[in-house]
Design an enzyme around this catalytic site. Sequence first.
Site, PDB file in Angstrom:
ATOM      1  N   ARG A  35       0.599  -1.073   0.023  1.00 26.36           N
ATOM      2  CA  ARG A  35      -0.004   0.039  -0.005  1.00 26.36           C
ATOM      3  C   ARG A  35       0.834   1.271  -0.193  1.00 26.36           C
ATOM      4  O   ARG A  35       2.109   1.328   0.525  1.00 26.36           O
ATOM      5  CB  ARG A  35      -1.035   0.132   1.205  1.00 26.36           C
ATOM      6  CG  ARG A  35      -1.913  -0.947   1.149  1.00 26.36           C
ATOM      7  CD  ARG A  35      -3.109  -0.541   0.188  1.00 26.36           C
ATOM      8  NE  ARG A  35      -4.297  -1.324   0.234  1.00 26.36           N
ATOM      9  CZ  ARG A  35      -4.308  -2.516  -0.528  1.00 26.36           C
ATOM     10  NH1 ARG A  35      -3.511  -2.563  -1.370  1.00 26.36           N
ATOM     11  NH2 ARG A  35      -5.635  -3.216  -0.433  1.00 26.36           N
TER      12      ARG A  35
ATOM     13  N   HIS B 112      -1.601   0.895  -9.310  1.00 26.17           N
ATOM     14  CA  HIS B 112      -2.523   0.117  -8.540  1.00 26.17           C
ATOM     15  C   HIS B 112      -3.030  -1.021  -9.268  1.00 26.17           C
ATOM     16  O   HIS B 112      -4.239  -1.082  -9.033  1.00 26.17           O
ATOM     17  CB  HIS B 112      -3.358   0.860  -7.492  1.00 26.17           C
ATOM     18  CG  HIS B 112      -3.774   0.047  -6.211  1.00 26.17           C
ATOM     19  ND1 HIS B 112      -4.084   0.584  -5.190  1.00 26.17           N
ATOM     20  CD2 HIS B 112      -3.997  -1.251  -6.053  1.00 26.17           C
ATOM     21  CE1 HIS B 112      -4.431  -0.551  -4.144  1.00 26.17           C
ATOM     22  NE2 HIS B 112      -4.387  -1.626  -5.063  1.00 26.17           N
TER      23      HIS B 112
HETATM   24  P1  NDP Z   1      -1.974 -12.010   4.394  1.00 29.48           P
HETATM   25  O1  NDP Z   1      -2.749 -11.620   5.408  1.00 29.48           O
HETATM   26  O2  NDP Z   1      -1.953 -13.397   3.740  1.00 29.48           O
HETATM   27  O3  NDP Z   1      -0.386 -11.888   4.722  1.00 29.48           O
HETATM   28  C1  NDP Z   1      -0.184 -10.783   5.587  1.00 29.48           C
HETATM   29  C2  NDP Z   1       1.439 -10.973   5.900  1.00 29.48           C
HETATM   30  O4  NDP Z   1       2.287  -9.863   6.377  1.00 29.48           O
HETATM   31  C3  NDP Z   1       1.547 -12.153   6.946  1.00 29.48           C
HETATM   32  O5  NDP Z   1       2.827 -12.795   6.809  1.00 29.48           O
HETATM   33  C4  NDP Z   1       1.846 -11.153   8.036  1.00 29.48           C
HETATM   34  O6  NDP Z   1       2.523 -11.949   9.225  1.00 29.48           O
HETATM   35  C5  NDP Z   1       2.547 -10.029   7.778  1.00 29.48           C
HETATM   36  N1  NDP Z   1       2.493  -8.914   8.568  1.00 29.48           N
HETATM   37  C6  NDP Z   1       1.615  -8.276   9.132  1.00 29.48           C
HETATM   38  N2  NDP Z   1       1.879  -7.340   9.878  1.00 29.48           N
HETATM   39  C7  NDP Z   1       3.049  -7.389  10.230  1.00 29.48           C
HETATM   40  C8  NDP Z   1       3.957  -6.715  10.867  1.00 29.48           C
HETATM   41  N3  NDP Z   1       3.759  -5.646  11.828  1.00 29.48           N
HETATM   42  N4  NDP Z   1       5.445  -6.958  11.043  1.00 29.48           N
HETATM   43  C9  NDP Z   1       5.734  -8.122  10.095  1.00 29.48           C
HETATM   44  N5  NDP Z   1       4.839  -8.667   9.375  1.00 29.48           N
HETATM   45  C10 NDP Z   1       3.612  -8.623   9.405  1.00 29.48           C
HETATM   46  O7  NDP Z   1      -2.246 -10.908   3.214  1.00 29.48           O
HETATM   47  P2  NDP Z   1      -1.998 -11.127   1.515  1.00 29.48           P
HETATM   48  O8  NDP Z   1      -0.614 -11.928   1.392  1.00 29.48           O
HETATM   49  O9  NDP Z   1      -3.284 -11.714   1.052  1.00 29.48           O
HETATM   50  O10 NDP Z   1      -1.892  -9.814   1.173  1.00 29.48           O
HETATM   51  C11 NDP Z   1      -0.781  -8.896   1.465  1.00 29.48           C
HETATM   52  C12 NDP Z   1      -1.181  -7.621   1.062  1.00 29.48           C
HETATM   53  O11 NDP Z   1      -0.917  -7.328  -0.304  1.00 29.48           O
HETATM   54  C13 NDP Z   1      -2.687  -6.952   1.136  1.00 29.48           C
HETATM   55  O12 NDP Z   1      -2.906  -6.657   2.749  1.00 29.48           O
HETATM   56  C14 NDP Z   1      -2.393  -5.446   0.322  1.00 29.48           C
HETATM   57  O13 NDP Z   1      -2.053  -4.526   1.051  1.00 29.48           O
HETATM   58  C15 NDP Z   1      -1.385  -5.960  -0.732  1.00 29.48           C
HETATM   59  N6  NDP Z   1      -2.003  -6.321  -2.098  1.00 29.48           N
HETATM   60  C16 NDP Z   1      -1.795  -5.404  -2.946  1.00 29.48           C
HETATM   61  C17 NDP Z   1      -2.377  -5.519  -4.356  1.00 29.48           C
HETATM   62  C18 NDP Z   1      -2.162  -4.633  -5.486  1.00 29.48           C
HETATM   63  O14 NDP Z   1      -2.645  -4.614  -6.460  1.00 29.48           O
HETATM   64  N7  NDP Z   1      -1.112  -3.849  -5.088  1.00 29.48           N
HETATM   65  C19 NDP Z   1      -3.281  -6.556  -4.646  1.00 29.48           C
HETATM   66  C20 NDP Z   1      -3.572  -7.540  -3.611  1.00 29.48           C
HETATM   67  C21 NDP Z   1      -2.943  -7.303  -2.238  1.00 29.48           C
HETATM   68  P3  NDP Z   1       2.058 -13.059   9.853  1.00 29.48           P
HETATM   69  O15 NDP Z   1       2.209 -14.297   9.060  1.00 29.48           O
HETATM   70  O16 NDP Z   1       2.697 -13.266  11.283  1.00 29.48           O
HETATM   71  O17 NDP Z   1       0.646 -12.786  10.211  1.00 29.48           O
HETATM   72  C1  OXD Z   2      -6.271  -5.581  -2.989  1.00 29.23           C
HETATM   73  C2  OXD Z   2      -5.633  -4.691  -3.957  1.00 29.23           C
HETATM   74  O1  OXD Z   2      -6.023  -5.571  -1.797  1.00 29.23           O
HETATM   75  O2  OXD Z   2      -6.193  -4.841  -5.226  1.00 29.23           O
HETATM   76  O3  OXD Z   2      -6.718  -6.596  -3.417  1.00 29.23           O
HETATM   77  O4  OXD Z   2      -5.115  -3.840  -3.653  1.00 29.23           O
END
Ligand code: NDP
Ligand code: OXD
Length: 308
Positions: A223, A271
Amino acid sequence: MTFVYKSDPVRGLEWARLFAEQAPDIPFRIWPDIGDPSDVRYMAVWEPPEDLAGRFPKLELVFSAGAGVDQFPFHILPDTIPLVRMIEPGLIASMVDYVTLAVLTLHRDLLTYISSQREAVWNPIRVYPASRRRVGVLGLGNIGRAAIERLRSIGFVCSGWSRSRTEIEGVTCYAGSAELHTFLATTDILVCLLPLTPETRGILNREVFSALPRGASVVNAGRGGHLVQEDLLAALNSEQVSAAVLDVCDPEPLPSDHPFWRHPRVLLTPHVAGMTQPETAVAAVLDNIRRHREGRPLNGLVDRSRGY
Ligand code: NDP
Ligand code: OXD
């Protein structure tokens, strides 16, 4: 028991067709044509209306239309109504493609060649094998783990960082703020795939850039709020960071006079790294509706206290 969809209307038409085929018992409506609000039980939404719970008194289950939920104000949804983030293979696959594209762009110095081409300069740069490049992924969730799997198949040396301890075969995994600097010190290409939470906001900052080896590069597909933009500009200008690929920014869209638009060592996309794909998303949503009806655990249930 109507399902209301409030997101990209073009893909909404595909959702409507898939619901009609696969769940004809669930009336499907696209915002703002919601029918009788008291019939609405399920909703898939990117930006929810402020009066969500008041407007839909019988709401049982809410899906984020994407993987992230930072755009969703938790306070508008009573704790008794589960919020589910999107975990579906089509979205994950598109994110993996983007991360691969971005990492290869940086690995093969494509931004330098784009600038050279504009100036008609023939400027070959030494090519290193992927096995000499260390890619560090912030966030080892569904997308981070899938991206690592693809990058490793190309030959990159991968490591990862998450909140809780994670194990991935063949990947050095770090956990928590105590191990962040060790992770950064061995990262040539840093990829952010974190959710945006109070803990992760501004994580791509001067301190993090300084902890990377000099000349490292950065990909942000998490993000815009993860990145402190002036810190990246300073790190690019001092050449501590050599280049960046940014899919997200803050605000979106960036103002037209923002330096990222024209920076020769920044590649900006609007995005689009990943997109929820109707075919696979509808299957994931229907699976969760079945789970909800049968009282089984939901796939992707958001923990509102963690923020993801
Ligand atoms: P998940 O919820 O499956 O995974 C999140 C990961 O981040 C986990 O490994 C989690 O740790 C880690 N995490 C969260 N908070 C912290 C922290 N404070 N310190 C260290 N690690 C942390 O999410 P997804 O993989 O499904 O998606 C990730 C992100 O990708 C979305 O939230 C979104 O922001 C972004 N995204 C962007 C898109 C785009 O088009 N640009 C499209 C889709 C997603 P733990 O394993 O310990 O829980
Ligand atoms: C998502 C995105 O979070 O598109 O899926 O950013």
